[in-house]
Design an enzyme around this catalytic site. Structure first.
Site, PDB file in Angstrom:
ATOM      1  N   ASP A 148      40.176  35.798  37.284  1.00  0.00           N
ATOM      2  CA  ASP A 148      39.794  34.585  36.578  1.00  0.00           C
ATOM      3  C   ASP A 148      38.396  34.653  35.988  1.00  0.00           C
ATOM      4  OD1 ASP A 148      42.133  33.228  36.941  1.00  0.00           O
ATOM      5  OD2 ASP A 148      41.424  31.948  38.568  1.00  0.00           O
ATOM      6  N   LYS A 186      40.700  31.079  32.353  1.00  0.00           N
ATOM      7  CA  LYS A 186      40.930  29.834  31.625  1.00  0.00           C
ATOM      8  C   LYS A 186      39.627  29.055  31.595  1.00  0.00           C
ATOM      9  CE  LYS A 186      44.360  28.393  34.242  1.00  0.00           C
ATOM     10  NZ  LYS A 186      44.658  29.583  35.059  1.00  0.00           N
ATOM     11  N   MET A 216      34.701  20.088  38.819  1.00  0.00           N
ATOM     12  CA  MET A 216      35.001  20.097  37.378  1.00  0.00           C
ATOM     13  C   MET A 216      34.882  18.692  36.791  1.00  0.00           C
ATOM     14  SD  MET A 216      38.384  22.511  37.835  1.00  0.00           S
ATOM     15  CE  MET A 216      38.984  21.385  39.113  1.00  0.00           C
TER      16      MET A 216
END
Length: 243
Positions: A38, A60, A173
């Site tokens: 990732d 991502k 996030m």
């Protein structure tokens, strides 16, 4: 010719500092035939892999071109069937907002054996590195870890419940929703609660700041470019020496 034995291992790489991965995670990397990694994985960890290991970036990032979850799921299966042991290397812990459950469920449909090596979630490790206790006797009896926004882009319903507790709340996030979250606490009479903001925690380019929540409402736009990061709201946050 090497016998192909399909196997998929999900490995948590920890919050960023390569020294914060587990020993079991290192051993899995060393035995991997393929590593799918990732954006939040420290690439120093890839140097631990065998020289013949195939390494594929499948990161991502919000609002950027990236590999879809459906593509990643299929790559796990395809490489396991053609190469053998696939390590899915993910930042933090695979099962804490890491979509590890979705990937395991997909791989199992093909009767491919799986294993999971837990990692240090940023929700507890980054606060720990800042010396912020998530629980503290007489102050906070629990802590909640909540996503900054749902798939539809709204605040999680759990935040509306958490604001009415004495729990320490760690939001992952959530910088795009920082003003909404602070306003939620302020509207519920908790604007004085301490907040700690952390970006790139455990890394040399780490940024962090802390203070009373309501003071950051008007400054929230300053943190919109912080991207992935954590913020922690609750009385335990006042225990950080950085306040």
């Amino acid at each position: 010719m090497k016998e192909i034995k399909p196997f998929v291992t999900l490995v948590g790489a920890g919050p960023g500092d390569p020294e914060l991965i587990t020993l079991k995670g290192i051993k899995a990397i060393q035995k991997a035939d393929v590593i799918l990694y990732d954006a939040l994985v420290n690439e120093e960890l890839l140097e631990l892999a065998d020289e013949n290991c195939t390494k594929i970036y499948v990161g991502k990032r919000a609002e950027q071109l990236s590999t879809s979850q459906e593509q990643i799921n299929q790559l796990l299966v395809d490489y396991a069937l053609t190469h053998g042991h696939v390590v899915r290397l993910k930042g933090g812990d695979p099962f804490v907002f890491g979509r590890g459950g979705e990937e395991i469920d997909y791989v199992r449909q093909f009767n491919i054996p799986t294993a999971v090596v837990p990692g240090l979630s940023s929700s507890i490790s980054l606060t720990g590195l800042q010396q912020i206790p998530l629980t503290y006797r007489g102050i906070s009896e629990s802590f909640w870890v909540i996503t900054g926004a749902t798939k539809a882009g709204f605040l999680s319903e759990d935040l509306y419940k958490a604001v009415n507790t004495n729990a320490t709340v760690v939001v992952l996030m959530g910088y795009a929703k920082l003003k909404e979250i602070i306003d939620l606490y302020t509207d519920n009479g908790k604007g004085e609660l301490p907040i700690a903001l952390i970006q790139n925690g455990s890394l040399p380019n780490e940024k962090n700041c802390s203070g009373q929540s309501r003071k950051y409402s008007g400054k929230s736009s300053s943190f919109s470019n912080w991207g992935a990061g954590n913020h922690c709201i609750g009385r335990g946050s006042c225990k950080t020496p950085r306040v």
